[in-house]
Enzyme design. Structure first.
Site, PDB file in Angstrom:
ATOM      1  N   CYS A  18      -9.458  -3.225 -10.485  1.00  0.00           N
ATOM      2  CA  CYS A  18      -8.969  -2.033  -9.787  1.00  0.00           C
ATOM      3  C   CYS A  18      -7.627  -2.267  -9.102  1.00  0.00           C
ATOM      4  O   CYS A  18      -7.098  -1.380  -8.449  1.00  0.00           O
ATOM      5  CB  CYS A  18     -10.009  -1.504  -8.803  1.00  0.00           C
ATOM      6  SG  CYS A  18     -10.378  -2.652  -7.480  1.00  0.00           S
ATOM      7  N   GLU A  62     -11.143 -10.489  -4.674  1.00  0.00           N
ATOM      8  CA  GLU A  62      -9.707 -10.410  -4.386  1.00  0.00           C
ATOM      9  C   GLU A  62      -9.223 -11.580  -3.552  1.00  0.00           C
ATOM     10  O   GLU A  62      -8.109 -11.551  -3.028  1.00  0.00           O
ATOM     11  CB  GLU A  62      -9.360  -9.063  -3.753  1.00  0.00           C
ATOM     12  CG  GLU A  62     -10.168  -8.700  -2.528  1.00  0.00           C
ATOM     13  CD  GLU A  62      -9.782  -7.350  -1.948  1.00  0.00           C
ATOM     14  OE1 GLU A  62      -8.727  -6.801  -2.287  1.00  0.00           O
ATOM     15  OE2 GLU A  62     -10.556  -6.856  -1.107  1.00  0.00           O
ATOM     16  N   ASP A  87      -4.468  -8.227  -4.012  1.00  0.00           N
ATOM     17  CA  ASP A  87      -4.718  -9.270  -3.013  1.00  0.00           C
ATOM     18  C   ASP A  87      -4.977 -10.614  -3.670  1.00  0.00           C
ATOM     19  O   ASP A  87      -4.568 -11.645  -3.145  1.00  0.00           O
ATOM     20  CB  ASP A  87      -5.892  -8.873  -2.102  1.00  0.00           C
ATOM     21  CG  ASP A  87      -5.432  -7.944  -0.994  1.00  0.00           C
ATOM     22  OD1 ASP A  87      -4.374  -8.226  -0.403  1.00  0.00           O
ATOM     23  OD2 ASP A  87      -6.093  -6.935  -0.735  1.00  0.00           O
ATOM     24  N   HIS A 114       0.819  -1.214   0.000  1.00  0.00           N
ATOM     25  CA  HIS A 114       0.000   0.000   0.000  1.00  0.00           C
ATOM     26  C   HIS A 114       0.852   1.262   0.000  1.00  0.00           C
ATOM     27  O   HIS A 114       0.439   2.289  -0.521  1.00  0.00           O
ATOM     28  CB  HIS A 114      -0.974  -0.009   1.185  1.00  0.00           C
ATOM     29  CG  HIS A 114      -2.123  -0.937   0.948  1.00  0.00           C
ATOM     30  ND1 HIS A 114      -2.177  -2.185   1.496  1.00  0.00           N
ATOM     31  CD2 HIS A 114      -3.213  -0.814   0.162  1.00  0.00           C
ATOM     32  CE1 HIS A 114      -3.285  -2.784   1.077  1.00  0.00           C
ATOM     33  NE2 HIS A 114      -3.929  -1.984   0.270  1.00  0.00           N
TER      34      HIS A 114
HETATM   35  C1  PEP Z   1      -6.391  -5.044  -4.506  1.00  0.00           C
HETATM   36  O1  PEP Z   1      -6.236  -5.827  -3.567  1.00  0.00           O
HETATM   37  O2  PEP Z   1      -6.041  -5.292  -5.684  1.00  0.00           O
HETATM   38  C2  PEP Z   1      -7.018  -3.728  -4.276  1.00  0.00           C
HETATM   39  C3  PEP Z   1      -7.357  -2.942  -5.271  1.00  0.00           C
HETATM   40  O3  PEP Z   1      -7.166  -3.311  -2.997  1.00  0.00           O
HETATM   41  P1  PEP Z   1      -5.926  -2.872  -2.057  1.00  0.00           P
HETATM   42  O4  PEP Z   1      -4.717  -2.687  -2.940  1.00  0.00           O
HETATM   43  O5  PEP Z   1      -6.319  -1.612  -1.385  1.00  0.00           O
HETATM   44  O6  PEP Z   1      -5.793  -4.026  -1.128  1.00  0.00           O
HETATM   45 MG    MG Z   2      -7.183  -5.518  -1.652  1.00  0.00          MG
END
Ligand code: PEP
Ligand code: MG
Length: 542
Positions: free
Chosen positions: A499, A428, A452, A189
């Site tokens: 996403c 995910e 994820d 993140h």
């Molecule tokens: C993901 O897991 O791909 C996602 C978009 O959520 P995050 O990166 O915030 O876990």
């Molecule tokens: Mg995620």
């Protein structure tokens, strides 16, 4: 000049002076001291400095904001001057011959754990204040100021061993040119935050504190860091930066054009944002809407969970900044690497597999309902999409929908206006991808979180830099799970978006579009290069 290879999050380039960011755990150092009297004097001096800092912060906040907001500093003064804490630290220094840093840290940790174990949630939340006070003392002992980076006038490249998402969101992005870290990986993140800020980051670098104050170049595309570059190299990179800038300006011509393949398939392009402020760059880069608003970043560093009114105002204002456009707000995805003081999560053996995201929300419905009510109210102002993270089963979705219904009824009974949001889930986890056909009948849309999904499919911690070379976004297992999800969505006539970070990976764009992915949601700066790539793709020609 030194040339060092790292792992990069983007192809951006930057040139600037390195500033070392001192993380708490690096400050603690040795546990035992040979000079207790000296340590005691150091502790007492740091204590007085912190008391003075807190008084100053209290006065300033009172004058500029309100008594309510200033109160936190008064409370920290009370915690700091607590005689039991004070005595325990001094005893540890004098009798146990501990260094001042170690004494503060160990006494502070014990106190924090005691608060965490308390039943009263108010007292539990005070644990985070103990940590704040302890950190302040540790920074004072180190001779460095915790917020000193904020006061640097010149833009800088931040260098640190490790950076948590909560530390990253606190960075002043106006002056931040880039990051150099030892820990972390391009799927963490922290990396995602850097990408949204539009700055390069190189990870897995064996950082050297002596580089503090030295000139450096980060070449994200070449995954290379240059320390003390010579003039010729600086000029070469200055020219490259100008060229990149020109290329970006050329891409701006695509801003208002649709993302449509060469053979006519229309793809929706949305932006991922972490705070409402990111909407500005989403609009600048021609986003058709927001495909992922990571709501947990809003209050990652606060001690209080934001109340319904505050959340409602933020969500409503985000919608007002993009009137009539697509807006997907994801409910709290806390836990694992995203720890918020107000939740005071206990340390876990396997945090990525632990108490996180929807599991916290379903376990603590009172907390969840505050956000759901705020989202329902905001959806009276436009067509809001609510998205739930980390789903693994149909039962979870059914439980969520029941709680959402209760919130609707509560608002109705109280005569508070609310709307009818579109409800979707993140795919995910492998469990969700494999059962996507069942889940699709319960929701209005899917969004695939490849970050994820990859972590759980490969059984590889997305934050672990050492695993990066094993991490393959093209792995057939991941691609098949994405394909299965897309098929299940279309069999049930619901749209499917990606996403996760793979959505911006141009080497995968054609694969995703061939599977029928309807939309891609990416960091604002990735939007225009992605649109250009889509417009050059022909799906009918292999
Ligand atoms: C993901 O897991 O791909 C996602 C978009 O959520 P995050 O990166 O915030 O876990
Ligand atoms: Mg995620």
């Amino acid at each position: 000049m030194l040339t060092i290879k790292g792992q990069s999050i983007s192809a951006e380039i930057t040139i600037g002076t390195i500033r070392l960011y001192q993380h708490i755990k690096n400050i603690i150092g040795d546990a035992v001291s040979a000079a207790p009297e000296q340590e005691l004097a150091r502790y007492r001096a740091a204590y007085s400095k912190c008391m003075a800092q807190l008084q100053h912060l209290y006065d300033k906040t009172l004058a500029q904001l309100s008594a309510e907001e200033a109160d936190i500093f008064e409370m920290h003064r009370m915690l700091l001057s607590d005689s039991q804490f004070h005595q325990a630290v001094e005893t540890s220094i004098i009798q146990d011959h501990k260094t001042a840093e170690y004494a503060v840290y160990s006494v502070g940790q014990k106190l924090w754990e005691r608060f965490l174990a308390m039943e009263d949630p108010y007292l539990q939340a005070r644990g985070a204040d103990i940590q704040d006070v302890m950190n302040r003392l540790l920074f004072a002992l180190s001779g460095k100021d915790e917020s000193s980076l904020d006061r640097i006038a010149e833009p800088f490249i931040l260098m640190t061993e490790d950076l948590s998402p909560s530390e990253t969101v606190q960075m002043n992005s106006d002056k931040l040119l880039g990051f150099i870290t030892h820990q972390g990986s391009p799927y963490s993140h922290t990396a995602i935050l850097a990408k949204t800020m539009g700055v390069p980051a190189l990870m897995h670098i064996d950082i050297d504190e002596n580089w503090d104050g030295h000139l450096a170049i980060i070449d994200g595309g070449a995954q290379t860091l240059y320390i003390d570059p010579d003039d010729a190299l600086v000029q070469q990179y200055q020219a490259k930066i100008l060229l990149d800038k020109k290329k970006r300006e050329e891409l701006l011509a695509l801003k208002n054009m649709p993302a449509i393949t060469n053979d006519g398939r229309r793809i929706k392009l949305y932006a991922n944002i972490n705070t409402p402020a990111d909407i500005v760059s989403a609009i600048e880069n021609g986003a058709e809407g927001i495909g992922l608003f990571r709501s947990e970043f809003l209050y990652l560093n606060t001690h209080e969970y934001p109340d319904e009114e505050l959340q409602y105002n933020i969500y409503r204002s985000a919608m007002e900044h993009m009137p009539g456009r697509h807006m997907v707000i994801r409910t709290l995805d806390l836990g694992a690497d995203k720890k918020s003081p107000y939740l005071a999560l206990e340390p876990e053996e396997n945090p990525a597999l632990g108490y996180r995201a929807i599991r916290i929300c379903l376990n603590q419905p009172e907390l969840f309902k505050v956000q759901l009510r705020a989202l329902l109210r905001a959806s009276a102002h436009g067509r809001l999409h609510i998205m739930f993270p980390m789903i693994t089963s149909l039962q979870e979705v059914q439980r969520i929908k029941k709680i959402l219904e209760t919130c609707r009824m509560e608002l109705h009974e109280n005569g508070i206006p609310y709307g009818d949001p579109v409800v979707g889930i993140m795919i995910e986890t492998p469990a969700a991808a494999i059962t996507a056909d069942e889940l699709a009948s319960e929701v209005d849309f899917f969004s695939i979180g490849t970050n994820d999904l990859a972590q759980y499919t490969f059984a590889m911690d997305r934050n672990n830099a050492r695993l990066y070379s094993f991490y393959d976004p093209h792995h057939p297992a991941l691609i098949r799970l994405i394909g299965m999800t897309a098929k299940a969505a279309h069999d049930h006539n619901i749209p499917v978006c990606i996403c996760g970070e793979s959505g911006a990976d141009l080497t995968l764009t054609k694969t995703f579009l061939s599977m029928g992915i309807d939309a891609l949601s990416v960091a604002p700066k990735s939007l225009l290069p992605l649109k250009k790539a889509i417009r050059e793709i022909s799906l009918t020609v292999s």
